[in-house]
Design a protein around this motif. Structure first.
Motif, PDB file in Angstrom:
ATOM      1  N   SER A 126       3.794  30.903 -20.165  1.00  0.00           N
ATOM      2  CA  SER A 126       5.188  30.453 -20.225  1.00  0.00           C
ATOM      3  C   SER A 126       5.950  30.758 -18.940  1.00  0.00           C
ATOM      4  CB  SER A 126       5.895  31.105 -21.409  1.00  0.00           C
ATOM      5  OG  SER A 126       6.079  32.493 -21.193  1.00  0.00           O
ATOM      6  N   LEU A 127       5.459  31.719 -18.159  1.00  0.00           N
ATOM      7  CA  LEU A 127       6.121  32.045 -16.893  1.00  0.00           C
ATOM      8  C   LEU A 127       6.082  30.880 -15.914  1.00  0.00           C
ATOM      9  CD1 LEU A 127       4.728  35.673 -16.337  1.00  0.00           C
ATOM     10  CD2 LEU A 127       6.982  35.044 -17.206  1.00  0.00           C
ATOM     11  N   ILE A 166       6.561  27.699 -16.672  1.00  0.00           N
ATOM     12  CA  ILE A 166       7.420  26.579 -17.074  1.00  0.00           C
ATOM     13  C   ILE A 166       8.636  26.532 -16.154  1.00  0.00           C
ATOM     14  CG2 ILE A 166       8.844  25.625 -18.929  1.00  0.00           C
ATOM     15  CD1 ILE A 166       6.979  26.983 -20.928  1.00  0.00           C
ATOM     16  N   LYS A 224      12.280  26.347 -14.616  1.00  0.00           N
ATOM     17  CA  LYS A 224      13.506  26.889 -15.186  1.00  0.00           C
ATOM     18  C   LYS A 224      14.438  25.803 -15.716  1.00  0.00           C
ATOM     19  CE  LYS A 224      12.446  31.162 -14.275  1.00  0.00           C
ATOM     20  NZ  LYS A 224      12.070  32.082 -15.370  1.00  0.00           N
ATOM     21  N   ARG A 243      14.116  22.803 -21.183  1.00  0.00           N
ATOM     22  CA  ARG A 243      14.541  23.435 -22.427  1.00  0.00           C
ATOM     23  C   ARG A 243      13.303  23.758 -23.261  1.00  0.00           C
ATOM     24  NH1 ARG A 243      18.816  24.150 -25.907  1.00  0.00           N
ATOM     25  NH2 ARG A 243      18.556  23.584 -28.104  1.00  0.00           N
ATOM     26  N   VAL A 244      13.173  25.037 -23.653  1.00  0.00           N
ATOM     27  CA  VAL A 244      11.994  25.515 -24.367  1.00  0.00           C
ATOM     28  C   VAL A 244      12.427  26.016 -25.744  1.00  0.00           C
ATOM     29  CG1 VAL A 244      10.078  27.147 -24.363  1.00  0.00           C
ATOM     30  CG2 VAL A 244      10.903  26.196 -22.201  1.00  0.00           C
ATOM     31  N   LEU A 283       9.684  35.484 -23.963  1.00  0.00           N
ATOM     32  CA  LEU A 283       9.807  34.559 -22.847  1.00  0.00           C
ATOM     33  C   LEU A 283      11.059  34.876 -22.042  1.00  0.00           C
ATOM     34  CD1 LEU A 283       7.732  33.150 -24.671  1.00  0.00           C
ATOM     35  CD2 LEU A 283       8.727  30.970 -23.999  1.00  0.00           C
ATOM     36  N   ASP A 284      10.932  34.763 -20.743  1.00  0.00           N
ATOM     37  CA  ASP A 284      12.066  34.969 -19.848  1.00  0.00           C
ATOM     38  C   ASP A 284      12.442  33.604 -19.282  1.00  0.00           C
ATOM     39  OD1 ASP A 284      13.995  35.963 -18.215  1.00  0.00           O
ATOM     40  OD2 ASP A 284      12.633  36.817 -16.730  1.00  0.00           O
ATOM     41  N   HIS A 285      13.276  32.886 -20.028  1.00  0.00           N
ATOM     42  CA  HIS A 285      13.624  31.519 -19.647  1.00  0.00           C
ATOM     43  C   HIS A 285      15.096  31.294 -19.939  1.00  0.00           C
ATOM     44  CE1 HIS A 285      13.228  27.149 -19.247  1.00  0.00           C
ATOM     45  NE2 HIS A 285      12.068  27.394 -18.655  1.00  0.00           N
ATOM     46  N   ASN A 308      16.926  28.567 -20.626  1.00  0.00           N
ATOM     47  CA  ASN A 308      17.274  27.615 -21.692  1.00  0.00           C
ATOM     48  C   ASN A 308      16.238  27.732 -22.800  1.00  0.00           C
ATOM     49  OD1 ASN A 308      18.288  25.561 -23.228  1.00  0.00           O
ATOM     50  ND2 ASN A 308      18.227  24.006 -21.626  1.00  0.00           N
ATOM     51  N   LEU A 309      16.366  28.799 -23.587  1.00  0.00           N
ATOM     52  CA  LEU A 309      15.366  29.148 -24.585  1.00  0.00           C
ATOM     53  C   LEU A 309      16.011  29.277 -25.955  1.00  0.00           C
ATOM     54  CD1 LEU A 309      12.503  30.244 -25.419  1.00  0.00           C
ATOM     55  CD2 LEU A 309      13.378  32.517 -24.852  1.00  0.00           C
TER      56      LEU A 309
END
Length: 578
Positions: A373-374, A376, A378, A381-382, A393-395, A397-398
């Motif tokens: 997932s890193l 993906i 930025k 939208r996840v 996850l560090d995102h 738009n999560l």
């Protein structure tokens, strides 16, 4: 003899305490009755405790709001202090020195009870002491080395004493048996005061072979923690805890299983700890509903099953997750993959390939999903969907969704399939399903086939071919009378890559296969291996020997990217290694 030097912003000179030999205890805080009174921002009424026992000096943060730091690191439990260690509390510092070694530097009269303030002299202040480099603590190799002394607490006589003192503390706090809810400094101060009072009264009953700080921490774990399993929950070396009734508790450390030696007082004690875990989440467990999935505040996954389903007593399995978010560099260092494999997977995620991570229980599927997932971008939208939230996850738009079990009345259940269907209305760029176990596989495949490229999921299977068969079986569980040909067509169209994760006999976790789904021929879904792990044997220590290598096959999507000029991957990663 040790010397404690206290520097405060309101004192022109340091306060000096010469600590006598033998056991003693000092309180630190802004309360006027504290042994060491401090002031300033971030100082709680009873901020910390200094304990000298068995020739060692310890400090413990007693639930302060500002925290206690030793050599710049925040402490979470009783911590041993060495000569030249520096304790920071707000704007105050406490330095530990050997009184004999410091005599030439600080010629003062020693005192055993009251602090002595140095009289200010009309001369320039002394130079700042040179920074002290302390030797690192010896490395602890495994769980048994770390906890070999803790098992002293689980002798029958010591467990009975612990139970008695725990009951005494609850009685003086006017509480029934159960969880103590500590929400503020005042309540925590009261707990510490009552505990220390009872420990002073019954100190003679505690065998000298058991460190007082260890015994006190065990009592605190009973009051506000998770009882005897609290130390292993805190240990970064333990990855899984397996409770088989009150007397048999096993842990996994570095891929190997050890019997911990820790025990609960009784079956009822174990059941009370299970209730302590599940109640904050609104979950319930009893004879009418004897199974529950939950999680701890740190994200660790908990499964509990109790009698009458569990014949030998309540059984609890806790899967811990590291506070540190692993990266591909970590997996490369662990030997789970190679740099070439990491670069390939990064390109696959970036170019929106649909990926299934396959593997057995405890093989590292969720960890690998977090790492993938890193990659993906930025700007996408996840949305994640899980039975019990484990992904971290560090995102930016999560959206994270979690299934909900039925209530006591059997109503209100929200399944993963319900969430996956709802996800399609939430404008996702990518959908990540923590694990496909049933009918949700159909909706996941449909999402992959209808514009949500780059989605990720996991499934239990022994190899990529078995993973395809499992997917087909899960789609059939959706209840639709679909022919096998149609199901396999959808699987072949939806999936691009299958990454096989395996836990090997030595406990190591490796990616053993990365396979591409290349289409379908008649009723057979076609696969071609891109990377494989070739095992060559085992050494004398039982460690698996082998190497990862590319097979020489070039994935279709890589060839398409190369022809369009959008490929960022060096083609040399596909060259087989000898």
């Amino acid at each position: 003899m040790r010397r404690l030097i206290v520097d405060t912003p309101v004192q022109e000179a340091a306060l000096v305490f010469d600590l006598p030999e033998g056991d003693l205890e000092m309180t630190v805080g802004r309360h006027s009755e504290s042994s060491i009174v401090l002031s300033g921002a971030g100082i709680s009424r009873h901020h910390a405790r200094l304990v000298q026992a068995n020739g060692m000096l310890f400090i413990e943060d007693t639930g302060s709001s500002g925290g206690t730091f030793v050599n710049g690191e925040a402490i979470q439990e009783m911590t041993a202090l060495e000569d030249n260690d520096v304790v920071t509390i707000g704007d105050n510092t406490l330095r530990i020195q050997n009184a004999d070694a410091a005599a030439d530097d600080m010629p003062i009269e020693p005192t055993l009870a009251e602090p002595v303030a140095e009289a200010p002299a009309p001369q320039p202040p002394p130079p700042e002491p040179a920074p002290v480099v302390t030797a690192p603590a010896p490395e602890v190799n495994n769980f048994l080395d770390e906890f070999k002394n803790a098992t002293l607490l689980y002798e029958d006589s010591i467990m009975e004493l612990t139970k008695q003192i725990h009951t005494d503390i609850l009685e003086r706090l006017n509480l029934a048996q159960g969880t103590l809810d500590v929400k503020n400094d005042e309540t925590m101060d009261r707990v510490n005061h009552v505990m220390d009072q009872i420990l002073r009264e019954r100190r003679h009953e505690i065998p000298s072979r058991i460190p007082l700080n260890t015994f006190r921490q065990a009592l605190m774990d009973e009051l506000i923690g998770y009882g005897p399993i609290s130390p292993v929950l805190r240990s970064p070396r333990v990855s899984e805890i397996m409770i088989n009734g009150p007397d048999h508790i096993f842990v996994e450390s570095k891929g190997k299983i050890f019997e911990s030696g820790i025990r609960f007082f009784s079956e009822q004690h174990l059941l009370s700890i299970i209730q302590r875990i599940v109640e904050p989440l609104g979950r319930h467990i009893d004879e009418a509903s004897p199974m529950v999935d939950a999680r701890l505040p740190d994200g660790s996954r908990v499964n509990a099953i109790i009698p009458p389903l569990a014949l030998q007593g309540a059984s609890v399995t806790i899967r811990k997750f590291s506070d540190k978010k692993l990266t591909t560099d970590d997996l490369i260092n662990f030997g789970s993959m190679t740099r070439d494999m990491a670069l390939f997977l990064e390109e696959a995620v970036r170019s929106r390939q649909n990926i299934l991570v396959s593997g057995g229980t405890g093989s590292g599927k969720t960890t690998l999903l977090n790492v993938l997932s890193l990659f993906i971008p930025k700007g996408e939208r996840v949305i994640t969907v899980e039975d019990s939230a484990e992904l971290k996850l560090d995102h930016p738009n999560l959206v994270s969704l979690e299934a909900r079990p039925a209530n006591i009345e059997g109503k209100g259940r929200i399944t993963i399939r319900d969430l996956v269907i709802n996800t399609l209305r939430m404008r996702p760029d990518r959908i990540i399903v923590g694990e496909c176990r049933g009918a949700e596989a159909l909706d996941m495949l449909q999402a992959m086939n209808t514009g949500h490229d780059g989605s990720l999921t996991t499934a239990h299977a022994n190899n990529p071919r078995d993973a395809l068969t499992r997917l087909e079986n899960m789609v059939m569980m959706a209840g639709f009378d679909l022919p096998s040909k149609a199901i396999r067509e959808q699987i072949a169209s939806a999936l691009d890559l299958i990454v096989q994760q395996t836990r090997l006999p030595d406990g190591s976790r490796k990616i053993v296969q990365i396979s591409e789904v290349t289409g379908r021929e008649n009723d057979v879904i076609l696969l071609q291996d891109i990377f494989t792990f070739n095992q060559t044997g085992m050494d004398n220590d039982g460690k698996v020997q082998g190497y990862h290598s590319a097979t020489g096959n070039i994935p279709f999507f890589v060839e398409e990217l190369r022809q369009s000029g959008r490929l960022k991957l060096d083609m040399s990663v596909f060259v087989p290694k000898a």
